[in-house]
Design a protein around this motif. Sequence first.
Motif, PDB file in Angstrom:
ATOM      1  N   ALA A 255      76.225   0.152  67.769  1.00 37.03           N
ATOM      2  CA  ALA A 255      76.854  -0.047  66.368  1.00 37.03           C
ATOM      3  C   ALA A 255      77.072  -1.378  66.003  1.00 37.03           C
ATOM      4  N   ALA A 256      77.375  -2.206  66.967  1.00 35.46           N
ATOM      5  CA  ALA A 256      77.294  -3.495  66.720  1.00 35.46           C
ATOM      6  C   ALA A 256      76.272  -4.352  66.863  1.00 35.46           C
ATOM      7  N   ASP A 257      75.062  -3.983  67.002  1.00 39.11           N
ATOM      8  CA  ASP A 257      74.143  -4.594  67.176  1.00 39.11           C
ATOM      9  C   ASP A 257      73.435  -5.412  65.872  1.00 39.11           C
ATOM     10  N   ASP A 258      73.075  -6.625  65.970  1.00 43.83           N
ATOM     11  CA  ASP A 258      72.749  -7.217  64.844  1.00 43.83           C
ATOM     12  C   ASP A 258      71.394  -8.259  65.354  1.00 43.83           C
ATOM     13  N   PRO A 259      70.632  -8.359  64.226  1.00 41.22           N
ATOM     14  CA  PRO A 259      69.359  -9.117  64.495  1.00 41.22           C
ATOM     15  C   PRO A 259      69.495 -10.628  64.841  1.00 41.22           C
ATOM     16  N   THR A 260      70.748 -11.025  64.808  1.00 34.72           N
ATOM     17  CA  THR A 260      71.242 -12.429  64.988  1.00 34.72           C
ATOM     18  C   THR A 260      71.479 -12.776  66.528  1.00 34.72           C
ATOM     19  N   SER A 261      71.635 -11.680  67.158  1.00 37.66           N
ATOM     20  CA  SER A 261      71.968 -11.609  68.611  1.00 37.66           C
ATOM     21  C   SER A 261      71.283 -10.856  69.453  1.00 37.66           C
ATOM     22  N   PRO A 262      70.767 -11.205  70.829  1.00 35.31           N
ATOM     23  CA  PRO A 262      69.955 -10.437  71.646  1.00 35.31           C
ATOM     24  C   PRO A 262      70.323  -9.242  71.865  1.00 35.31           C
TER      25      PRO A 262
ATOM     26  N   VAL B 274      59.073  -0.913  68.213  1.00 33.12           N
ATOM     27  CA  VAL B 274      58.932  -0.347  66.841  1.00 33.12           C
ATOM     28  C   VAL B 274      59.935   0.760  66.417  1.00 33.12           C
ATOM     29  N   GLY B 275      59.595   1.772  67.254  1.00 32.31           N
ATOM     30  CA  GLY B 275      60.622   3.059  66.992  1.00 32.31           C
ATOM     31  C   GLY B 275      62.015   2.737  67.086  1.00 32.31           C
ATOM     32  N   GLU B 276      62.616   1.780  68.235  1.00 32.15           N
ATOM     33  CA  GLU B 276      63.817   1.478  68.295  1.00 32.15           C
ATOM     34  C   GLU B 276      64.348   0.723  67.048  1.00 32.15           C
ATOM     35  N   CYS B 277      63.596  -0.159  66.596  1.00 33.02           N
ATOM     36  CA  CYS B 277      64.036  -1.089  65.507  1.00 33.02           C
ATOM     37  C   CYS B 277      63.903  -0.386  64.197  1.00 33.02           C
ATOM     38  N   LEU B 278      62.980   0.790  64.078  1.00 32.47           N
ATOM     39  CA  LEU B 278      63.076   1.414  62.927  1.00 32.47           C
ATOM     40  C   LEU B 278      64.103   2.468  62.850  1.00 32.47           C
ATOM     41  N   ILE B 279      64.705   3.008  63.829  1.00 31.64           N
ATOM     42  CA  ILE B 279      66.002   3.883  63.923  1.00 31.64           C
ATOM     43  C   ILE B 279      67.196   2.949  63.572  1.00 31.64           C
ATOM     44  N   GLY B 280      67.187   1.668  63.998  1.00 29.47           N
ATOM     45  CA  GLY B 280      68.268   0.791  63.876  1.00 29.47           C
ATOM     46  C   GLY B 280      68.064   0.469  62.404  1.00 29.47           C
ATOM     47  N   ALA B 281      67.226  -0.028  61.633  1.00 27.49           N
ATOM     48  CA  ALA B 281      67.224  -0.203  60.447  1.00 27.49           C
ATOM     49  C   ALA B 281      67.598   0.759  59.559  1.00 27.49           C
ATOM     50  N   LEU B 282      67.192   1.867  59.566  1.00 27.56           N
ATOM     51  CA  LEU B 282      67.595   3.300  59.014  1.00 27.56           C
ATOM     52  C   LEU B 282      68.904   3.424  59.301  1.00 27.56           C
ATOM     53  N   SER B 283      69.573   3.548  60.334  1.00 30.22           N
ATOM     54  CA  SER B 283      70.812   3.886  60.480  1.00 30.22           C
ATOM     55  C   SER B 283      71.891   2.864  59.727  1.00 30.22           C
ATOM     56  N   LYS B 284      71.516   1.598  59.581  1.00 31.92           N
ATOM     57  CA  LYS B 284      72.211   0.724  59.038  1.00 31.92           C
ATOM     58  C   LYS B 284      72.232   0.940  57.267  1.00 31.92           C
ATOM     59  N   TYR B 285      71.160   1.252  56.722  1.00 31.69           N
ATOM     60  CA  TYR B 285      71.177   1.402  55.378  1.00 31.69           C
ATOM     61  C   TYR B 285      71.067   2.764  54.666  1.00 31.69           C
ATOM     62  N   ALA B 286      70.979   3.645  55.683  1.00 30.67           N
ATOM     63  CA  ALA B 286      71.084   5.044  55.194  1.00 30.67           C
ATOM     64  C   ALA B 286      72.508   5.646  55.494  1.00 30.67           C
ATOM     65  N   THR B 287      73.379   5.014  55.506  1.00 33.55           N
ATOM     66  CA  THR B 287      74.724   5.352  56.109  1.00 33.55           C
ATOM     67  C   THR B 287      75.285   6.428  55.248  1.00 33.55           C
TER      68      THR B 287
ATOM     69  N   PHE C 169      61.635  -8.838  65.569  1.00 37.38           N
ATOM     70  CA  PHE C 169      61.215 -10.210  66.184  1.00 37.38           C
ATOM     71  C   PHE C 169      62.428 -10.697  67.118  1.00 37.38           C
ATOM     72  N   VAL C 170      63.566 -10.546  66.965  1.00 41.23           N
ATOM     73  CA  VAL C 170      64.574 -10.902  67.694  1.00 41.23           C
ATOM     74  C   VAL C 170      64.737 -10.328  69.218  1.00 41.23           C
ATOM     75  N   ARG C 171      64.472  -8.798  68.998  1.00 36.61           N
ATOM     76  CA  ARG C 171      64.612  -8.064  70.289  1.00 36.61           C
ATOM     77  C   ARG C 171      63.497  -8.289  71.027  1.00 36.61           C
ATOM     78  N   HIS C 172      62.270  -8.491  70.193  1.00 35.16           N
ATOM     79  CA  HIS C 172      60.894  -8.440  70.983  1.00 35.16           C
ATOM     80  C   HIS C 172      60.150  -9.631  70.345  1.00 35.16           C
ATOM     81  N   PRO C 173      60.406 -10.646  70.625  1.00 31.33           N
ATOM     82  CA  PRO C 173      59.878 -12.017  70.251  1.00 31.33           C
ATOM     83  C   PRO C 173      58.489 -11.980  70.607  1.00 31.33           C
ATOM     84  N   ASP C 174      57.976 -11.337  71.574  1.00 35.35           N
ATOM     85  CA  ASP C 174      56.705 -11.513  72.004  1.00 35.35           C
ATOM     86  C   ASP C 174      55.534 -10.749  70.884  1.00 35.35           C
ATOM     87  N   LEU C 175      56.314  -9.790  70.134  1.00 40.05           N
ATOM     88  CA  LEU C 175      55.416  -9.150  69.055  1.00 40.05           C
ATOM     89  C   LEU C 175      55.380 -10.056  67.691  1.00 40.05           C
ATOM     90  N   ARG C 176      56.036 -11.001  67.767  1.00 37.81           N
ATOM     91  CA  ARG C 176      55.800 -11.989  66.500  1.00 37.81           C
ATOM     92  C   ARG C 176      54.391 -12.390  66.393  1.00 37.81           C
TER      93      ARG C 176
END
Length: 528
Positions: A61-68, A250-263, A188-195
């Motif tokens: 819940a506290a996850d944020d792209p600004t922290s690893p 990708v799936g992990e970050c997709l779920i994370g983005a959806l859960s943040k904005y489809a509250t 890109f924060v969680r998986h910088p190698d994918l950038r």
Amino acid sequence: MFEARHTMDAPTTTSADNGTSGGGGGWFTPHKQPATTPGSEQEPAEGGRLAAMRPVGRMPAADDPTSPHQGGTEPTTSVTPAELTAPDSGSAPAAPPLTGPQPPERETPAAISPPAAPAPSHIAPAAARSEVSGLAPLAPPTPHVRVPPQRPAPAPTASPDAVLIRRTMAEIGPVADKVTSYFYALLFVRHPDLRSLFPPAMDTQRDRLLKALLTAAEHIDNTPVLVDYLQNLGRGHRKYGTRVEHYPAVGECLIGALSKYATGVWDGEAEAAWVRTYTTISQVMIDAAASDELRAPAWWYAEVVAHDLRTPDVAVITVRPDQPYPFLAGQYTSLETPWWPRIWRHYSFASAPRSDGLLTFHVKAVPAGWVSNALVHRARPGDIIRLGPPTGSMTVDHTSDSGLLCLGGGTGIAPIKALVEDVAEHGERRTVEVFYGARSNKDLYDIDTMLRLQQSHPWLAVRPVVDRHGLLQLPDAIREHGPWTEYDAYVSGPPGMIRSGVDALRGVGVPSERIRHDSVEELAVIGD
């Protein structure tokens, strides 16, 4: 075409280039191709086996792209290969990872079972640990029931997962831009190698994931279309360097983005539906890529051998692939130029397969179009480009003797010309009617070629149609001729022309299942 090209083969992701397409002297140096390195995408995987994928779980819940990323993932339940043979109506794929629309696809294809492969045990949210895939065998068709005219049959009921997926999409619609930005920030924060898999400038990439999600959500209960769509997507992603281990990220970050904005609608059931959907998406794509790796390279090098500037902004470009390139008339491919590494655009083949192996494309330079302007104004004989795999199903059915009604607008005449050549090479005498539309006489850049074909083949009729005073004349020309109810129709050109052409064809009685055309969604980015 599923009536349309739905191969949405993300033109802006990277290519697997063994690290040599960084802008300086790399793969595109004429006649000097880099040697294949061990483990590169160009090598077939041993036995085609896939490594197990790590699970993708609920984002903290506290996850944020600004922290690893600090936390682990949720436990998972294994998914058997049988469960992942194809998505069912209750848990069909909703979005391709990494990229957005591309392809893509034209007629509704029959269901194609993906190749069997070890299934990964990945993606299990807290709310769905006991059952990940939820896939069941397709139900047999129900007996035909006579319905009285005054009681039309009700529309098919959407599956529970489809309802949840579409509800989420409706919720995030107003903030789609934020969802997309947050998704890439997480990735890109969680998986910088994918950038490095994405182009330096992300402006053209931003909307494509959402478009792919919307396309998949719209057809989530249409299993045959989705399986074909995802298989093409998985094959196409090989050229970008996509590997098995990228899918969970990708799936992990997709779920994370959806859960943040489809509250407003996000809960355990919604997350479970998205997890089941993404699990199916990734497995179908992985299986298709693994199968394709055993029979074809991830990309082809091709040397420009002819560059014919027909108008100030239209060029006919002929290339010679470095190895055999099998395709069918009416299909298309993606191109990458040396001047814009990791940016791919789609172009249709402008001829049927030739005995000399050469490939021809019609390219129109569009404003701010990176790839199209490079091909029209910069490419010269001797330059080396790269080709992705051929795809698309806007092809001729040679088991039928129906006439062909072909509508080509602008550079959309390219695949139409290929279809005419294909009919001629098969020795058929089927009636072929071609309407060649353009905004002005000078835009009929290939009319001489089409008229020569008409002189050689008595079964072919070519009718140029030029707009007058900005009014689209092509639909009117269709209505003036005909009848067309027994013809197979093919439509190729700009999105607006395709929409009006399809409407006109339906208006004169051509059944929708006999109308084949390029994907309007994909055409929004084709050729730029």
